[in-house]
Motif scaffolding. Sequence first.
Motif, PDB file in Angstrom:
ATOM      1  N   CYS A 696     -45.142  11.723   7.763  1.00  0.00           N
ATOM      2  CA  CYS A 696     -45.677  10.691   6.852  1.00  0.00           C
ATOM      3  C   CYS A 696     -45.956  11.292   5.476  1.00  0.00           C
ATOM      4  CB  CYS A 696     -46.951  10.085   7.423  1.00  0.00           C
ATOM      5  SG  CYS A 696     -46.633   9.030   8.848  1.00  0.00           S
ATOM      6  N   LYS A 697     -46.504  12.508   5.466  1.00  0.00           N
ATOM      7  CA  LYS A 697     -46.786  13.133   4.180  1.00  0.00           C
ATOM      8  C   LYS A 697     -45.485  13.465   3.444  1.00  0.00           C
ATOM      9  CE  LYS A 697     -50.311  15.954   3.808  1.00  0.00           C
ATOM     10  NZ  LYS A 697     -51.182  17.111   4.054  1.00  0.00           N
ATOM     11  N   ALA A 698     -44.481  13.873   4.196  1.00  0.00           N
ATOM     12  CA  ALA A 698     -43.208  14.219   3.562  1.00  0.00           C
ATOM     13  C   ALA A 698     -42.551  13.006   2.913  1.00  0.00           C
ATOM     14  CB  ALA A 698     -42.266  14.826   4.608  1.00  0.00           C
ATOM     15  N   MET A 701     -46.972   9.909   2.013  1.00  0.00           N
ATOM     16  CA  MET A 701     -48.362   9.517   2.333  1.00  0.00           C
ATOM     17  C   MET A 701     -49.320  10.432   1.575  1.00  0.00           C
ATOM     18  SD  MET A 701     -50.185   9.199   6.052  1.00  0.00           S
ATOM     19  CE  MET A 701     -49.687   7.554   6.477  1.00  0.00           C
TER      20      MET A 701
ATOM     21  N   LEU B  55     -43.183  20.170  -1.247  1.00  0.00           N
ATOM     22  CA  LEU B  55     -43.890  20.449   0.007  1.00  0.00           C
ATOM     23  C   LEU B  55     -44.550  21.823  -0.043  1.00  0.00           C
ATOM     24  CD1 LEU B  55     -41.211  19.184   2.584  1.00  0.00           C
ATOM     25  CD2 LEU B  55     -43.210  17.966   1.714  1.00  0.00           C
ATOM     26  N   ALA B  79     -47.660  13.481  -3.448  1.00  0.00           N
ATOM     27  CA  ALA B  79     -47.288  12.423  -2.492  1.00  0.00           C
ATOM     28  C   ALA B  79     -46.602  11.278  -3.240  1.00  0.00           C
ATOM     29  CB  ALA B  79     -48.522  11.926  -1.751  1.00  0.00           C
ATOM     30  N   ARG B  82     -43.133  12.306  -4.185  1.00  0.00           N
ATOM     31  CA  ARG B  82     -42.169  12.301  -3.080  1.00  0.00           C
ATOM     32  C   ARG B  82     -41.703  10.883  -2.763  1.00  0.00           C
ATOM     33  NH1 ARG B  82     -45.225  16.756  -1.038  1.00  0.00           N
ATOM     34  NH2 ARG B  82     -46.660  15.383   0.083  1.00  0.00           N
ATOM     35  N   ARG B  83     -42.651   9.948  -2.756  1.00  0.00           N
ATOM     36  CA  ARG B  83     -42.236   8.613  -2.342  1.00  0.00           C
ATOM     37  C   ARG B  83     -41.503   7.850  -3.445  1.00  0.00           C
ATOM     38  NH1 ARG B  83     -48.327   6.560  -1.398  1.00  0.00           N
ATOM     39  NH2 ARG B  83     -48.825   5.815  -3.471  1.00  0.00           N
ATOM     40  N   MET B  88     -35.937  12.270   1.695  1.00  0.00           N
ATOM     41  CA  MET B  88     -35.639  13.468   2.485  1.00  0.00           C
ATOM     42  C   MET B  88     -34.994  13.101   3.814  1.00  0.00           C
ATOM     43  SD  MET B  88     -38.672  16.225   1.955  1.00  0.00           S
ATOM     44  CE  MET B  88     -37.606  17.517   2.563  1.00  0.00           C
ATOM     45  N   LEU B 111     -46.040   2.543   2.165  1.00  0.00           N
ATOM     46  CA  LEU B 111     -47.030   3.520   1.700  1.00  0.00           C
ATOM     47  C   LEU B 111     -47.146   3.473   0.180  1.00  0.00           C
ATOM     48  CD1 LEU B 111     -46.238   6.584   3.996  1.00  0.00           C
ATOM     49  CD2 LEU B 111     -48.233   5.097   4.103  1.00  0.00           C
TER      50      LEU B 111
END
Lengths: 795, 231
Positions: A696-698, A701, B55, B79, B82-83, B88, B111
């Motif tokens: 989820c964090k990747a 989140m 990451l 975060a 990334r979104r 990925m 999210l």
Amino acid sequence: MSVFRGNSTAGPRIRLGRVGRRRVQTIVMTLSVLMAVASAVVAGALMVSASAPFDAAFAQQHGAQLTAQIDESATGADRIAATGHLPQVTASSGPYQTAQIDPPGPGGLDMQQSQTVVGRSAPTGGVDDIVLRSGRWATAPGEIVLSTDANSVGPDTTLGGTLKISPAADSPTLTIVGLASSITDSADGWVVPAEITALRAPGTPATAQMLYRFSTATTTAELNADRDAVAAALPAGAIVGAQSYLDVKLAADENTALFVPVMTAFGVLGLLMSVIIIASVVSGAVGAQIRRIGILKAIGLTPGQVVRAYLAQALVPSAVGAVVGVVLGNLLAMPLMGDAGQMYGGGSPGVPWWIDLAVPGAALGVVALAALVPALRAGRLRTIEALAVGRAPRSGRGQWAQRLAARLPLPRAVTLGLASPFARPVRSAALLAAVLFGTTAATFAIGLTSSASAVTTAREPGQSIPVSVFLASPGDPGSPASKSGGGAADPAKTLAVIQSQPGTADAIGQSQGVVTVAGGTGAIRVRLYQGHSSVEAFALISGRWFNGPGEVVVPTHFLDTTGHKVGDSITLVDQGVQVPARIVGEDFDPGNAGLVINTDMATLAAAQPTLHPDFYDVTLKPGTSVAGYVNGLRAALQSTSAHVDATQAGHLNPTVVAFDAMAVLLTLMLVSVAGLGVLNSVVLDTRERVHDLGVCKAIGMTPGQTVTQVLTSVAGAGLVGGAVGVPVGLALHDFVIPLVMRAAGSGTPAQVQNVYGVVELVLLAVGGVSIAVCGALLPAGWAAKARTATALRTE
Amino acid sequence: MGNVIELEGVVKQYDSAGAPALGPLSLTVAEGEAVAITGPSGSGKSTLLNLVAGLDKPGEGRVSVGGLRIDGLGEKALARFRRERIGMVFQFFNLLDDLTVVDNILLPAQLAGSARGRAMERAAELMEVLGIAKHGRAYPGRLSGGERQRVAVARALINRPALLLADEPTGALDTASGNEVRQLLVDLHRSGQTVVLVTHDLALAESCAERTVQLVDGNIAVDRRNAEVVR
């Protein structure tokens, strides 16, 4: 467990490093066992301290199981002696002739408390061997051996002192030649048999004392049957009084009888908590390490070694908790046990060594059993399956919940959290159990502590009385009474002075006496009131407080012993005069073995027309300074023998204070352990979900969303646990308290039973969520801070 | 066209006593480019990918993606990065087993706070394009490896990221499924998607990427156009 050591003879051995690495679980296991063992040590020690000294002394002194007062004039000594040969009687002693004396109190005051003196030529006699504490046994008329328990007899009870047998100026005196004690408190003093006739007041019936031991006498019912058998062998009504050793024992155990069940309840709660937590910790550890177990077994670890490793993981911290718990239990037990020790003339008896061994031994046994089931599961895991199984839940678990939650109009982090418990039903059930049990335990423990506190208040109803006025100074050589040569102040005049004193709200006169109840148990203390006595009323279990003469209020044990109930009419016998009375209430009064009658002073007017109060309890108008009032009243009563005292209103028995403090401490520990139990469950749950959280964090989140997801994943369990745990705790409290009170020989007054307030209940219910959320905060923070790359590598 | 990725003097060291796992290394990837990162185990491929994805953080140097310098960002900003900017794809898919295919795909959009309706339209479009539309209500456990990787790709693309990062995307697949995924990556690149692919598979690198960067001991040993790599 990651490193093997060993050789060809010892075989591989698993390192126990895992214990240290699982810090939260280790702390939780240690604390829960510590709390359980500490409570159980205190409970066990109290039980032993309450019973052992009495039982040992009773056996050593051949204590009388039944002490009977028999009307000798109507029966004859031979027939009384013959009752010693009844089939159920295993030993007897007597008959010993008895007399009632009325030694004056301080300042020559008539204490109106007759004392029983027994004529015995020797302290031993087969039953009820009297233990001489100092001096010698009476060998000639004019000598008396006083009971060390009869502390209210006379102004001077020192060895070599003298004792008048009545307040009359020409009363004969006895020289105190010895101080002794009877384990069953069979008399207030002993003289040679030849002295008895001289001590009897003219016109009083001749009575004799007979002491019995029976083949079966462990319960009140058995003793009542034994007493009936003796009574049947004698003319009707010949037994004018009888005292059971169980009543004496109950009086000796007055404090501990209440404490033991409460401490036992804490011990049981703590142990249950330990079982739940330890089973959860070990099964969680097994669940999280299935692959590790598979790898270790693949390289040669035997199932037995796996089982031993997991048992050790639970037993090592538990053993530490048990050892510290024993030390803490011993420290906590000391102030409570001192009471019991002093009762039998010694110091604090200390916690018996076998309790210090048995309690931790039993606790560790329970811990081992709790850990054994998951440990066996680990041992039985097939290597190939263990290697294949990862942490991810198998497909099918909780999918319906996620599908439903995804449709909710809530943030996705919240819906993910709400549905996640269904993916791991066993872990979620463990979490729910931890919250439910924690809330139940907290509710029950808080109720228990409140009830115990209510008991201490209820048993001393005069706590709020600020001022007492005694009609005679208690032995102060400089007092007006002493200077004027003795005599008590005039009750009516004293009352008038009190009532005219500015600030007086009311004055309640009190006195005490001893009566017998027709067909009853012998001498019973009677507490006599004059005025509006309801201010000093004991807590009522049923019925009401008396409203006037002829009505009495009695404790539960009185009703149990006499077979009466509220509403029954009884006959009090005072000075040989029969006085009818009706029982209008059952009160909570465990003092004096629960055998005290409360009534209006005028009830005994027919038997004692001159009866008057010994002291007045004074209540004050609001805003009145106690110190100023006492000084003013002392000045107003200066010319009399009356003695004015500011009472220690609110002063509590130190033993009770120690007990209350301990109960609060144990409640806090229990609630803390409950919170730690939840923390442990959430830690395990979070650890198992760390990979999913990493995913989820990747994909974006945020840390806040991660915390939200973890917290909402436990909120449901918190709500349900709280909602169910509070009523369960209430029900448990409502079930246990009457049992505790019954064990102490009493019914349960409302203020002891109904101790929960609405606000308290709401807070406890919310506490379920609070426990869960607080427990989850730490692992939620860990999850939010965990490195995503590391989490993604986690299998 | 500008650069999507800019790495300048980047060093990552896990063990302070040992040699750096990566770098010092400088690298740029242009918008619309498909780059394969190859190299033996321990060469620093995954470390490089983690640094680009935000990451992990470098000990030294600068990492910029889509014009945003990310090596100094906090967790919350990372975060969001990334979104919004990257997608990925992992070797073992990393799908959530208790969510349906469509819910897995929707997750990054949800999210990010996207409206469900709009996200659903995008998910439907991706499932159609990727050939998994009929599996929308199925759970990942019931799909083949290739299908699961397609779901992972759909999830990676739901927020229209500027950069797609793929870590050994065929490593856990059989040959047929591997070929499906390979073709999918080729198609994505042809559609203009910037792709960075980490792989051991030189054939995959040659067929999917126009440029191959080979790492050895944390440093770039080879960086050439694929036409040059293929002998």
